[in-house]
Motif scaffolding. Structure first.
Motif, short mmCIF file in Angstrom:
data_model
loop_
_atom_site.label_atom_id
_atom_site.label_comp_id
_atom_site.label_asym_id
_atom_site.label_seq_id
_atom_site.Cartn_x
_atom_site.Cartn_y
_atom_site.Cartn_z
N LEU A 325 50.24 1.21 -42.53
CA LEU A 325 50.12 0.08 -41.62
C LEU A 325 49.98 0.55 -40.17
O LEU A 325 49.38 -0.13 -39.35
N LYS A 326 50.48 1.75 -39.87
CA LYS A 326 50.47 2.26 -38.51
C LYS A 326 49.05 2.52 -38.03
O LYS A 326 48.66 2.12 -36.92
N ASP A 327 48.23 3.20 -38.86
CA ASP A 327 46.90 3.58 -38.39
C ASP A 327 45.81 3.35 -39.44
O ASP A 327 44.68 3.85 -39.30
N ASN A 328 46.13 2.60 -40.52
CA ASN A 328 45.17 2.26 -41.58
C ASN A 328 44.68 3.48 -42.37
O ASN A 328 43.66 3.40 -43.07
N THR A 329 45.39 4.59 -42.29
CA THR A 329 45.00 5.78 -43.06
C THR A 329 45.13 5.51 -44.55
O THR A 329 46.14 5.00 -45.01
#
Length: 330
Positions: A325-329
């Motif tokens: 959720l932080k960077d869509n990785t």
């Protein structure tokens, strides 16, 4: 020149790497996954044999909650904990107006003083066709509490948890205009109503209207979970909002008028009026996150936070992407 690695340094690095991915040795989720793995091995090993100890049939859906099997639209409750299931209670056949739409199992929170001795025992909160919320004893089916959701044109149909065993959400069916109104091009702006209750003691907090003028004409469904308002749109778009912020900033003051009167037994009856007064302002709340997923399939959770979606193409049906959720990785 490289220096020799200290004994155990490899394990420390590995532990730090696992921590960044959300794995903790004392995490309850780790123990839960271990237990499920053991159970799977026992069930799936070739030497395991099963025997049929009990069979039942039901024309209506069969529900299960914490060792209790519910038949005939929650009219019959069977304990599955004993070696052979036994009936805990069988309620008389009810009329269509008393039919149960949905139910949640409510269990006593630890370390809190509750207003009634019956509150310390497991109970079942049910929603009826006529907009009644009933709290039933999980062991006997006795009605412990009754709340009538009046003062609203909404037809409530679904129960869910925002915070399990703390905040309950009562969701309406989608509002639809009569055919005559649609023929003269009258627009329906309010699609859903969400009434929020605190449980034990059961008390009304406020009601949120999902309005197309605020959230857009493409809204198809809505849910609240873990303090997040999840709004689903056509074409697979999912948008997340901070529901706690909505409660604190966007809900107007509402009026609670309580009618208390004793009924037979120990049931408490309350009537809440003016539910429709807790509504959003005309400004859309701040958007936290949005994603596109096939058929609006979306799950969020874990630590650190991750979400699961299916790429929004029919050929990807059955494929799941787990993303940070932080960077869509991915």
């Amino acid at each position: 020149r490289s220096t020799p690695r200290a004994p155990g340094a490899h394990n420390v690095c590995r532990l730090l790497t696992r921590r960044t991915h959300g794995f903790y040795a004392r995490d309850a989720g780790v123990a839960h996954r271990t237990n499920l793995g053991l159970l799977r091995q026992i069930v799936c090993q070739e030497s395991t044999k099963f025997k049929n100890v009990w069979t039942t049939h039901s024309a209506s859906p069969i529900a299960y909650e914490r060792g209790r099997i519910y038949l005939d639209n929650y009219q019959c409750c069977i304990s599955s904990i004993a070696q052979e299931p036994r009936i805990l209670y069988q309620k008389p056949k009810c009329s269509k107006s008393e039919k149960i739409e949905d139910a949640l199992l409510l269990e006593c929170p630890l370390g809190e003083m509750l207003p009634s001795p019956s509150d310390y025992k497991s109970s079942l909160i049910v929603l009826t066709v006529q907009n009644w919320l009933l709290r039933l004893s999980a062991d006997s089916g006795e009605v412990l509490e009754k709340i009538y959701l009046t003062g609203s044109c909404c037809k409530f149909r679904y129960l869910s948890w925002d915070s399990p065993q703390e905040l309950m959400v009562v969701k309406s069916a989608q509002n639809k205009l009569p055919a005559a109104a649609r023929q003269v091009s009258i627009q329906q702006s309010v699609l859903f109503c969400l009434a929020v209750f605190q449980v034990l003691p059961l008390s009304f907090i406020g009601m949120l209207e999902i309005n197309k003028k605020i959230f857009g004409n493409s809204v198809t469904d809505v849910a609240i979970s873990n303090g997040i308002l999840i709004v689903m749109h056509s074409m697979g778009l999912v948008r997340l909002y901070n529901f706690q912020a909505i409660l604190e900033q966007f809900l107007r003051k509402w009026t609670k008028k309580l009618n208390w009167r004793l009924e037979t037994g120990n049931a408490r009856e309350r009537t809440y009026k003016q539910l429709e007064q807790g509504v959003l302002s005309n400004n859309i709340p701040p958007l936290l996150f949005e994603a596109s997923s096939l058929e609006n399939a979306f799950q969020i959770g874990g630590y650190p936070w991750h979400y699961i979606i299916t790429p929004n193409k029919k050929k990807h049906k059955g494929v799941f992407h787990i993303c940070s959720l932080k960077d869509n990785t991915l």
